[in-house]
Design an enzyme around this catalytic site. Structure first.
Site, PDB file in Angstrom:
ATOM      1  N   LYS A  35      -0.590  -1.025  35.703  1.00  0.00           N
ATOM      2  CA  LYS A  35      -0.395  -2.281  36.439  1.00  0.00           C
ATOM      3  C   LYS A  35       1.099  -2.480  36.729  1.00  0.00           C
ATOM      4  O   LYS A  35       1.951  -1.800  36.137  1.00  0.00           O
ATOM      5  CB  LYS A  35      -0.937  -3.441  35.610  1.00  0.00           C
ATOM      6  CG  LYS A  35      -0.242  -3.617  34.268  1.00  0.00           C
ATOM      7  CD  LYS A  35      -0.988  -4.576  33.359  1.00  0.00           C
ATOM      8  CE  LYS A  35      -0.230  -4.754  32.051  1.00  0.00           C
ATOM      9  NZ  LYS A  35      -0.992  -5.496  31.055  1.00  0.00           N
ATOM     10  N   TYR A 254      33.267 -13.565  35.565  1.00  0.00           N
ATOM     11  CA  TYR A 254      32.911 -14.971  35.792  1.00  0.00           C
ATOM     12  C   TYR A 254      32.960 -15.772  34.492  1.00  0.00           C
ATOM     13  O   TYR A 254      32.425 -15.348  33.473  1.00  0.00           O
ATOM     14  CB  TYR A 254      31.496 -15.079  36.349  1.00  0.00           C
ATOM     15  CG  TYR A 254      31.350 -14.660  37.789  1.00  0.00           C
ATOM     16  CD1 TYR A 254      32.048 -15.318  38.798  1.00  0.00           C
ATOM     17  CD2 TYR A 254      30.490 -13.631  38.131  1.00  0.00           C
ATOM     18  CE1 TYR A 254      31.901 -14.941  40.127  1.00  0.00           C
ATOM     19  CE2 TYR A 254      30.330 -13.247  39.462  1.00  0.00           C
ATOM     20  CZ  TYR A 254      31.038 -13.908  40.453  1.00  0.00           C
ATOM     21  OH  TYR A 254      30.880 -13.537  41.750  1.00  0.00           O
TER      22      TYR A 254
HETATM   23  C1  LIG Z   1      -0.987  -4.708  29.845  1.00  0.00           C
HETATM   24  C2  LIG Z   1      -2.156  -4.667  28.956  1.00  0.00           C
HETATM   25  C3  LIG Z   1      -2.285  -3.641  28.016  1.00  0.00           C
HETATM   26  C4  LIG Z   1      -1.180  -2.645  27.738  1.00  0.00           C
HETATM   27  O1  LIG Z   1      -0.222  -3.243  26.883  1.00  0.00           O
HETATM   28  P1  LIG Z   1       1.044  -2.436  26.350  1.00  0.00           P
HETATM   29  O2  LIG Z   1       1.682  -3.382  25.422  1.00  0.00           O
HETATM   30  O3  LIG Z   1       1.888  -2.142  27.543  1.00  0.00           O
HETATM   31  O4  LIG Z   1       0.533  -1.197  25.711  1.00  0.00           O
HETATM   32  C5  LIG Z   1      -3.471  -3.565  27.304  1.00  0.00           C
HETATM   33  N1  LIG Z   1      -4.450  -4.475  27.493  1.00  0.00           N
HETATM   34  C6  LIG Z   1      -4.347  -5.489  28.366  1.00  0.00           C
HETATM   35  C7  LIG Z   1      -5.471  -6.467  28.515  1.00  0.00           C
HETATM   36  C8  LIG Z   1      -3.195  -5.633  29.115  1.00  0.00           C
HETATM   37  O5  LIG Z   1      -3.088  -6.657  29.962  1.00  0.00           O
END
Ligand SMILES: *Cc1c(COP(=O)(O)O)cnc(C)c1O
Length: 359
Positions: A35, A254
């Protein structure tokens, strides 16, 4: 020469991390989370590299699966947030995706548009995270509804809120809820899934046939426990563009956040928050400059950062710089910026060129 700031994605390291993940989860099916454009690493090249090594992919919403299918990825792809409306459910069905059902309002859409296939519907259970998922007392009824609608092999899933804290009391409570939920279902026990990266690495005692790692595949958490073999996949690199001497007592950048405690040599590097470098990186955040770590000093600008190279006399204009990657672990920099490595990976902007190597 153009601005030297660029991102490198090491696809061999990604494949290596998938093999390590397999080794840490013997007998499990492996769903790779790609994702958010594979956590900023490029969903298509990453999925193409991972496809021979994993059993399925996960994305957040159907749109993210579109270009994976276009690129010829034929493995199952689970849509973690499920359909947002009935049209979205149709898209999920048309692209032959798998879907999560996190709420009973999605059920009629899924029943209407998803083919009856093994494991293509994942019912999400809220065991204590309280973000998504059906409540445990509604599980038996919704489960029966799915079976009666002809989904013979739904997968039961949950998500842990405290996996990063290891075997905490709160994880124990979630594990108890999970066990109770499984016991409330008629036999045979369904296929299940609960573990993300931190839960895999922490070896949390929670059952599940499928594991769902994301972060560890990209080399996150590589400093933890049994995973020191994980390799960073993303590197953010640049070069020193200017060097100056400043007297003791002068400030840099800054707001004068850093004041020279001694006569100092300062390198300016053309990378800033406009590229995705964290603006909140503190004085002292590590920057690798040609063979040596040096402290970031002064506030991060949109286009530039400044680094104290007083103790690195060899650093000069054109010296190679790594902001994170092999030398500077992303979790370490994240800590110095009061954030997590996930945000650094996903917030790389489109400004620095991305280059993929290996794979
Ligand atoms: C993003 C996600 C994962 C993966 O999590 P990581 O911490 O990146 O391993 C697993 N399950 C769900 C439901 C997620 O949304």
């Amino acid at each position: 020469m153009p601005r030297p700031t660029h991102v490198t994605i090491d696809l061999d390291a990604l494949a290596h991390n998938a093999r390590i993940t397999r080794r840490l989860t013997p007998g499990k099916r492996l769903m790779a989370c790609v994702k958010a454009d594979a956590y900023g690493h490029g969903a298509v090249p990453c999925a193409q590299t991972l496809a021979p090594l994993v059993d399925a992919f996960a994305v957040a919403h159907a749109e993210e699966a579109h270009n994976l299918r276009d690129a010829g990825i034929s493995l199952p792809i689970l849509v973690l947030e499920g359909p947002f409306d009935v049209t979205d459910a149709k898209t999920i069905g048309d692209l032959a995706l798998w879907t999560v059902v996190h709420s009973d309002h999605q059920l009629p859409w899924v029943i209407e548009h998803l083919p009856r296939e093994n494991a293509n519907v994942w019912l999400k259970l809220d065991t204590g995270m309280h973000r998504l998922g059906i409540q445990i007392d509604t599980l038996p009824a919704i489960w029966s509804q799915l079976l009666e609608a002809g989904f013979h092999d739904p997968v039961l899933m949950t998500h842990l809120a405290f996996a990063e804290q290891g075997s905490s009391e709160l994880t124990r409570q979630q594990a108890n809820q999970w066990r109770e939920a499984l016991a409330s279902l008629p036999s045979p026990t369904p296929h299940t899934s609960a573990l993300n990266s931190a839960a895999i690495i922490g070896e949390l005692p929670i059952s599940g046939d499928w594991v769902r790692p994301g972060y560890m595949l990209y080399g996150g958490l590589s400093a933890n426990g049994p995973t020191t073999e994980l390799r960073p996949v993303m590197s953010l690199r640049s070069e020193v563009m200017a060097v100056r001497h400043i007297p003791q007592g002068d400030s840099v950048g800054y707001g004068g956040r850093w004041i020279a405690p001694r006569p100092s040599r300062i390198a300016t590097v053309p990378v800033g928050y406009g590229d995705g470098y964290p603006r909140h990186a503190a004085n002292g955040a590590p920057v690798w400059i040609e063979g040596q770590e040096c402290p970031l000093i002064g506030r991060v600008s949109m286009d530039m950062v400044t680094v104290d190279i007083t103790d690195h006399p060899n650093a000069t204009i054109g010296s190679a710089v790594e902001l994170w990657g092999q030398h500077i672990g992303i979790d370490r920099l994240a800590q110095a910026a009061d954030t997590i490595g996930y945000t650094l990976m996903t917030q790389i902007s489109s400004r620095p060129a991305r280059q993929w190597t290996g794979g």
